[in-house]
Design an enzyme around this catalytic site. Structure first.
Site, short mmCIF file in Angstrom:
data_model
loop_
_atom_site.label_atom_id
_atom_site.label_comp_id
_atom_site.label_asym_id
_atom_site.label_seq_id
_atom_site.Cartn_x
_atom_site.Cartn_y
_atom_site.Cartn_z
CG HIS A 64 -4.69 -8.84 -0.08
ND1 HIS A 64 -4.24 -9.10 -1.35
CD2 HIS A 64 -5.10 -7.55 -0.10
CE1 HIS A 64 -4.39 -8.03 -2.12
NE2 HIS A 64 -4.91 -7.07 -1.37
CE LYS A 120 4.12 3.04 11.06
NZ LYS A 120 3.67 4.44 11.25
CE1 TYR A 159 -5.20 -27.29 11.07
CE2 TYR A 159 -6.87 -26.03 9.88
CZ TYR A 159 -6.53 -26.96 10.86
OH TYR A 159 -7.49 -27.54 11.63
NE ARG A 190 -3.54 -2.40 2.64
CZ ARG A 190 -3.19 -3.59 3.13
NH1 ARG A 190 -1.96 -3.76 3.62
NH2 ARG A 190 -4.04 -4.59 3.14
CG HIS A 247 -5.00 1.02 -4.58
ND1 HIS A 247 -4.54 0.67 -3.33
CD2 HIS A 247 -5.93 0.08 -4.90
CE1 HIS A 247 -5.16 -0.41 -2.91
NE2 HIS A 247 -6.02 -0.80 -3.84
NE ARG A 269 -2.94 -3.34 -1.66
CZ ARG A 269 -2.38 -4.17 -0.80
NH1 ARG A 269 -1.06 -4.25 -0.72
NH2 ARG A 269 -3.12 -4.92 -0.01
#
Length: 489
Positions: free
Chosen positions: A436, A317, A446, A295, A410, A413
């Site tokens: 994400h 972050k 898992y 981001r 964006h 991304r």
């Protein structure tokens, strides 16, 4: 037996018909703390006298083998008849089995309770009046102060910008004033007046000019009203459903899905023009943004102490997990090694002094293009924070030159996620690199991927993107000082 003279002190051992003269001649015998003269008419009335000559009417009578004594008042404040009437009243109470002291205590308690209740009602009325007069802006300021520790910097900034008054000079554009935020018109309203129709009317006024900002403001307002409705002192003052009305949402319009991204065949043109940007910090930042899929604010806030050259990782972050580690791939490491170390920020901005010739020339060109007068005294238009803040202008110019108009930061991304589909990369890998949230029970509970495993795939992604862009880069020959190549099996 001779009658006592009128000038003699009355006999305290016998009841006496009380008169003003008798009371005036009454004295306290020597050696006693007080003395009592009984009234001949009964009813328990007495006159008490002390050694200093103080005299008062007193009632005294027995109740259940206990002596009850109550002071009626000073002889100068009560007449004899008034004192007898009060004594008679007290006597009637005692004959009925009521202790006048208890009765007075109950009356005092009842009076105190009435006074306290009246004060409580006045305080409640004051609180009610203050709560009714509370404006949206006052409640909004309290909301921000309480919730700021639980928000990220971007979320807090969004709340400030949504309600800003406007009219202040922009930091990066001297002579240009800020515009009021979408929620600014609501800040002066009383909180109790902020209902569904008011929000709907506001959305209809604001949405035509800036629908995306209004949709964001509507979401912020909805959360604010839910908070206000849950506050003990604001219950009943805020309508938690005011910003949830269907008409308000319809007035704000539906968000459009953005589809801007780089296709494989566009990579060469994009890299060529981005690498040609004169500012090396912006050029490196934009390339790293594409190659990490991060981001924009996550990467812009990267500090040098968060770049791990030993284990080749970046500590970014993350809005989901607060922090996340991503691989430091060879080309990204090469770009970072070429950046100037002005301060603690990786993507730093020159903090030039006010009044320097370079900024003066920039200001002059800016105001000349706008037809305005430049302010006297130097005003720096570089970043006050010392880090890169808004590289969008340079990126738009590069994209326009490359024939890629409309590509946003964006969108880079989005491009990373889309380009990964060309490779045989597990979907969870690219999702974890981008930060994400894990999808599905298996991903959530898992699968745990270490940084080394992410690096294996991330370096493949980077190498493929550079190949498609026509960039000849040899990691073995381009490792900067402080980095070393770790041979893979």
């Amino acid at each position: 037996m001779a009658r006592p003279r009128n000038s003699d002190a009355p006999d305290l051992t016998k009841p006496c018909n009380l008169t003003a003269g008798v009371i005036e001649r009454l004295t306290c015998p020597p050696g006693k703390a007080q003395a009592f003269l009984r009234d001949a008419e009964g009813n328990g009335l007495r006159v008490r006298v002390t050694p200093n000559g103080a005299k008062s009417f007193v009632f005294e009578q027995s109740l259940k083998n206990r002596t009850i004594r109550r002071t009626i008042g000073n002889v100068s404040a009560y007449s004899i008849e008034e004192a007898r009437a009060e004594a008679k009243r007290l006597s009637v109470l005692l004959d009925a089995g009521t202790d006048p002291r208890e009765l007075e205590r109950e009356q005092a308690e009842a009076k105190a309770a009435a006074t306290a209740e009246k004060a409580a009602q006045a305080a409640a009325a004051a609180i009610e009046q203050a709560a009714s007069a509370l404006t949206v802006g006052e409640a909004w300021a309290r909301y921000l102060a309480e919730r700021q520790p639980h928000w990220g910097e971007r979320t807090y900034a969004d709340h400030l910008k949504a309600a800003q008054e406007g009219g202040k000079e922009r930091k990066r554009r001297p002579g240009v004033l800020t515009k009021p935020g979408p929620l600014a018109p609501l800040m002066a309203m009383r909180l109790v007046d902020l209902d569904g129709p008011a929000v709907e009317a506001w959305a209809k006024r604001e949405a035509p000019a800036r629908p995306a900002r209004v949709r964001l403001a509507l979401r912020l307002l909805k959360a604010f009203l839910r908070w206000a409705a849950a506050e003990p002192d604001l219950k009943g003052r805020a309508d938690p459903t005011a910003a949830s009305a269907k008409k308000a949402r319809e007035a704000a319009g539906r968000p459009r899905v953005r589809n801007d991204y780089l296709q494989r065949e566009q990579l060469a043109a994009w890299f060529a023009h981005v690498r040609a940007i004169p500012n090396p910090v912006i050029s490196a930042y934009l390339q790293c943004l594409l190659l990490t899929g991060a981001r924009r604010e996550e990467l812009a806030a990267l500090r040098w102490d968060e770049v791990n050259t030993q284990w080749r990782g970046l500590d970014l972050k993350d809005k989901i997990e607060e922090r996340r580690a991503v691989p430091l791939t060879p080309y990204v490491a090469h770009l970072l090694a070429g950046l100037p170390r002005r301060n603690g920020w990786v993507f730093s901005s020159a903090q030039s002094l006010a009044g320097d010739t370079k900024n003066a020339a920039r200001r002059a060109r800016y105001h000349a293009s706008k037809g305005t007068q430049a302010p006297e005294g130097g005003v720096s238009i570089s970043s006050a924070s010392g880090r890169l803040v808004d590289p969008s202008i340079a990126h738009r110019r590069a994209c326009a030159a490359a024939g890629l108009e409309g590509l946003t930061l964006h969108g880079l991304r989005r491009s990373f996620a889309s380009l990964c589909e060309w490779l045989d990369i597990p979907g969870g890998i690219s999702a974890q690199i981008q930060g994400h949230a894990p999808q599905g029970v298996r991903e959530q509970n898992y699968i745990r991927r270490p940084l080394d495993l992410l690096r294996v795939h991330h370096e493949k992604i980077e190498a493929w993107i550079l190949e498609q862009a026509g960039i000849d880069f040899d990691p073995a020959q381009s490792v900067p000082a402080g980095l070393r190549v770790v041979a893979s099996a």
